[in-house]
Design an enzyme around this catalytic site. Structure first.
Site: not given
Length: 219
Positions: A6, A48
């Site tokens: 991730h 992100h």
């Protein structure tokens, strides 16, 4: 079960950086998940968060983003150029990122294994009809049935829409089985402990998107 890092492996370096991706490759993971936003100067940057240090990424140039973040921020093109031998799970964060992401993936799709995902399922329908890569639906809620989840999704039966990426919090074995029976691959994001990674394996999920890849590899 595929192990997908991730935002790369970012225990010692910032997430979504070339260094984090290099660390993931060195660790031997199967894939890398990353997030794409558009900077003020129109670049598909790997970030992100929508806002950093109180400033919107979309209102900053790439260089300004790097200044605020305190580290180099790669573009999607740069990451794909450097790492071609690994599965890429590319999450599109905003509608404004769509056209840039499609252009970059068109350039790289022949030489990469790519899954494009988004919580914006309308964007996934466009990607599926525009690109030659696998596409997936990000899901953060528990639908009553799989048909209910897909009811408003206009993909015209496109076989490239073949992944569902579930939040660990909403895992439901019956839904996973139904999705698998209907030809979808099930990915899960967010497991944190070894027990949770083991549970994903027991459920037969196809891949985990994890901040803790060693726990998945050792499951």
């Amino acid at each position: 079960m595929l192990v997908i890092a991730h935002r790369g492996v970012h225990t010692a370096v910032p997430e979504n950086t070339l260094a984090a991706f290099e660390a993931a490759v060195a660790l031997g993971v199967n894939g890398i998940e990353t997030d794409v936003r558009i900077s003020l100067d129109g670049l598909p940057v790997l970030m992100h968060d929508r806002v950093i240090a109180g400033q919107a990424v979309a209102e900053l140039t790439r260089r300004d983003i790097e200044r605020v973040a305190g580290h180099e921020v790669p573009t999607l093109d740069e990451a794909l150029e450097q790492f071609s031998g690994i599965l890429w799970n590319i999450e599109i964060k905003t509608t404004k990122a769509l056209s840039s992401v499609i252009r970059v993936i068109e350039k790289h799709q022949a030489g990469h294994r790519i899954v494009v995902t988004s919580f914006r399922h309308d964007l996934i329908a466009i990607c599926a009809s525009s690109l030659l890569v696998n596409c997936g639906l990000l899901v953060a809620h528990r639908p009553t049935t799989l048909n209910y989840l897909l009811a408003d999704f206009d993909c015209d039966g496109n076989p490239r829409v073949n992944h569902i990426v579930w939040d660990y919090e909403v895992l439901e074995e019956s839904l996973l089985k139904q999705a698998a029976n209907d030809g979808f691959r099930n990915f899960v994001y967010g497991p944190m402990t070894k027990m949770e990674h083991d549970y994903c394996r027991e459920l037969g999920v196809d891949g985990v998107i994890t901040d803790y890849p060693l726990l998945a590899q050792n499951a």
